[in-house]
Structures are given as C-alpha cells and as structure tokens.
Scaffold this active site. Sequence first.
Site, short mmCIF file in Angstrom:
data_model
loop_
_atom_site.label_atom_id
_atom_site.label_comp_id
_atom_site.label_asym_id
_atom_site.label_seq_id
_atom_site.Cartn_x
_atom_site.Cartn_y
_atom_site.Cartn_z
N SER A 179 0.85 -1.19 0.00
CA SER A 179 0.00 0.00 0.00
C SER A 179 0.89 1.25 0.00
CB SER A 179 -0.95 -0.03 1.19
OG SER A 179 -1.91 0.98 1.07
N ASP A 217 -8.21 -5.53 -5.81
CA ASP A 217 -7.85 -4.47 -4.87
C ASP A 217 -8.86 -3.31 -4.98
OD1 ASP A 217 -6.70 -2.27 -3.54
OD2 ASP A 217 -4.67 -2.98 -3.93
N HIS A 224 -6.76 -5.66 -1.16
CA HIS A 224 -5.67 -4.72 -0.98
C HIS A 224 -4.64 -5.30 -0.02
CE1 HIS A 224 -3.66 -0.92 -1.03
NE2 HIS A 224 -3.83 -0.70 0.25
#
Length: 530
Positions: free
Chosen positions: A186, A405, A444
């Site tokens: 991320s 995601d 994610h």
Amino acid sequence: MGRRILAALVLASIPLLTEIPTPAAAGGTACASLAALTIPSITIKTAELVAAGSYTPPGPQQTATMRPAHCRVEATARPTSDSEIKFEVWIPPVDAWNGKLEGVGNGGYNGAIGYAAMAAGLGRGYAVASTDTGHTGDDMKFGQGHPEKIVDWAYRAMHVTTEAAKLIVRNAQGRFADRSYFVGCSSGGHQALTEAQRYPDDYDGIVAGDPANNRIRQTFGFLNSWLATHGADGKPLLSAAKLALVTKSAVDACDAVDGLKDGLIDDPRRCHFDPAKILCKAGTDDATCLTPPQVDAVRKMYDGTKSPKTGELIYTGWPRGSEGFGETAIQGWGQYVMNPAEPMRVDFFRYFLFHDPNWDYHTIDWDRDLAYAEQKLSFMAAVDRDMTPFKKRGGRLLMYTGWADPVVPPMDTVAYYDGVVKAMGGLDKTREFYRFFLAPGMGHCRQGAGPNEFDMLGALDQWVEKGVAPDRIVASHATNGKIDRTRPLCMYPLVARYKGAGSIDDAANFACVPPPAAPPPSRSTSGAMR
Ligand SMILES: [Ca+2]
C-alpha cells in the site's frame, strides 16, 4: 539465551571450530552503549535490551505475537529544521542474526512505526527498521504550513531511516549488514518504488505490494469516485449489501471466462460485466437488484476518472470483483469510497495543495487542478519508469498486487509496470531485475476469495543471494486458519492455468502459461513521463 551463550563458550574452546560469533568477538557495541552514537542529524533516545516474549504492538486491532530478544533503538531524525522523524531499529543478538537488514513500510498517511511488521522480520532473523514518516496519526493536517513534513512523509523519512539503521546495525554487530531489503504494501508499496527510483543504493532487494505510488492521481480518483457514488445529499448510493451483490454478480458472469469455474475472476480486464444486468424492475428496489442511479454509480467506478473536457483518462477505474467481497474494511469500496462523509483524502487538496481548509470539492477543475498538483507536488508520486540506476547497482524488485484491490486499482499497477518495461528495453530486460505478480481475487495487500498468503521476502532473498529468480510464487488461501487452496501466482503477463487433472485447490495442478490472447492494452495514467 543462556544455553546459547554456554554452547558458544564450550565450542570456542574447541580449536577446530574457529569462528563462533559473539558480540564481543565480532567487535560490536553493547546495546545500551548505542545510545551514545553520534550520527549527523540523528538523536538516539533509547537503546535497551528487550527479552524474548509475547508482544502486542500498540494501536487498534493488533494481535499478540512472539518476539525474540533484541536490542531496541529508538531515535529521531531531523534532516530539516521542521523534521521530526521518529524511527526504531531492532537488532537480534549476533548469533540469531541472519546478517541482513529489513526496512518495513507504512500504511496510508499514518504516522506510526510498523511494529507488527518489525516483529515478523525480527522473528526471521532480520535486523529491522521502521519510521513514523515524520508525523503522528493519519490526519493530513500535518502538512498545513509544513512543506518539509510532506516531503518527509513522501520519501525522505524512509531514506534517512534506512541510512541511520545501517549505521546503527553496523555499530551493534561490528559490521555492516550483508544485505538490505525493503518490504512494504500500500503506502509501503509506494515507499518501495520510491526507494528503487530515488535511492537505488539503499536496498539490494525490494518488495512492493499493491503500491499506492501514483499518489496524486489516486487522490483525484478517490474524489471522483466519491462524487460518482453519493447523492446530492452526500449519502452513499450503495449499501454494503448492494456492493456484495455486485461482486457476486460480476464473479458469476465472469468466473468461467478464464476457463475454470473456481469462484475467481482471473483477469478483470477480460470481464465486461455490466451492472445493468441486475437492474431492478421499474419502480422497485430490493436486495436482488440495482436502481438506475446505483447502476450508473457502479459503471462510473469501473470507468475511472476522466477529463470532462477531453475524455482522457486521469486515473483508471476499480476492477470488477472489488466492490464488496467481505466484511473487513479493505474488502470492498466501503472504507475508501462509500463510507467516508467526504471524499477520501480530500485533505490533500485542503492542506497540501490549496492551503484552504474550506476548499469545496465540488469546485474541482479536473484538468487545471491536476496539472497544478502534478507541477507543485510531483514528488508525492513515485511514477518514474526509468529504473536504470537500480538495475545497474544489481537491485532486485518483486512487485505484487491483488486483482480485486478496492484501494489501489490493479490496472494502474499494470500500467506502471508496462511503462517500466517500455522504458527499460522490453520484458526480458526488465525481468532481469524486476518481476511482477498478480493475485486473482486478492484484495488490498491481503484477504479476498483468491489465494493471498505468500512469502515474497523469501523469494526475494533467494533471488538476491542465490540468483534464483522466481517465475511463480505459490500463494495459499485459508478459511478460519485452515488452508483450503493453493495456487501459483505467475510472473506477469503469464497466467495460472489448470492442467486438467487433480484438485483445482492444489498449486501443483496449475501451470504458468501465456495468456490466451493479448490482454487489452493497459492505459498508462501515471502522471507526466518523468
Ligand atoms: Ca475463474
């Protein structure tokens, strides 16, 4: 510990075994003495031995983990007069140390040291380092009137932490680490690409997961997505149940496109599910269908952010299959699009860009404001496609992302990789140092219907140390802690295909093969070609 030291003493008396590393023999500095180190613009606050034991990192939703004994160093870096970059370095005892340093990344804008990731790395024998990126908390007001703190968050904190950590580890162990790796997902993926692009000498190997590197355009994407999915009253148009309905419908429609009905969309670019397929009958609205405004909102999420003037894509849309596939915050469009009372990261515009706390997001001019942001804050994005310096120094980079995601659209990550391939002279030349793995059905950084647990750091280590470049990385999926499926993640653009015999839940029955036809071209939206 006691037994280890005793064993070392016994072995040291046997002349044939010449090298039993102990802190004293290796010339390292005792932990507490590290507090006296003088490194320019670094202040060491504490240096203390921590005994092995159960450890619960500070912060919400943290779970206890076992943590080996180590030397814990707390420090602050002040590369500018406005900087206040806190970081920690944890160093295993010399006999437990694998000789390597691991820098770990952060999430979001959050100013918090990554304790859980540090504990995990330490458990594998790494000396580990992490920073709070120069501020505390996830609130972007820290950037108001503090341009240097924005720079610290964007790229400087990780770099100065890395340089200091190398010196601290050297002093503790009596020698520099043999290797240094960086692992992040991320924002950590953003940091990973930043390190490779901007500071190629920092790390020998880097793992970049679901990278939020196209940061400025992602923020524009969040704004557009919020506007597309909220009514004039500011209320979200789609409930969590409706988002789950869309994911189920998209997966039902596209599961078999890849030739295997396994509950997964292998490549959402090949899925053309139209939410109008589940349009409610005129004048009705129930749990099995979408109203016309809901259909419109979902279509806009897929379509991405476009210039109203030219129709040009500013930021790619979110993939089919990412709408709502679970109850946790990152398993759908809830946390980053639907649930916030205002567009996610709108404070980027207020505090980083326009310096106007009252800025009204309805007034955005997509073309003008994007150009302004990319001119003024270009350092916030890590979209440089020329990786020559990192390749030349022998660096190795593994990137992965989830095809479902809901936070960083995978199509943008694909577009970035395609851009690097173009800049670096083709796929083969790029794969020599930079490989990319897509995980179907993964959200994610983790979770999702698809296999989403894998060991990228282990694969990276094999590549850097032994020259074993990974073509496939086996991922597993677990339900209630029990593994119920394994599957290879294949080196992009290869895809995993069932060989036709045996369990579809066993990675051994899958081969990585070229995709059946050229995939749709990925559109690069990663800012200016810098
Ligand atoms: Ca499938």
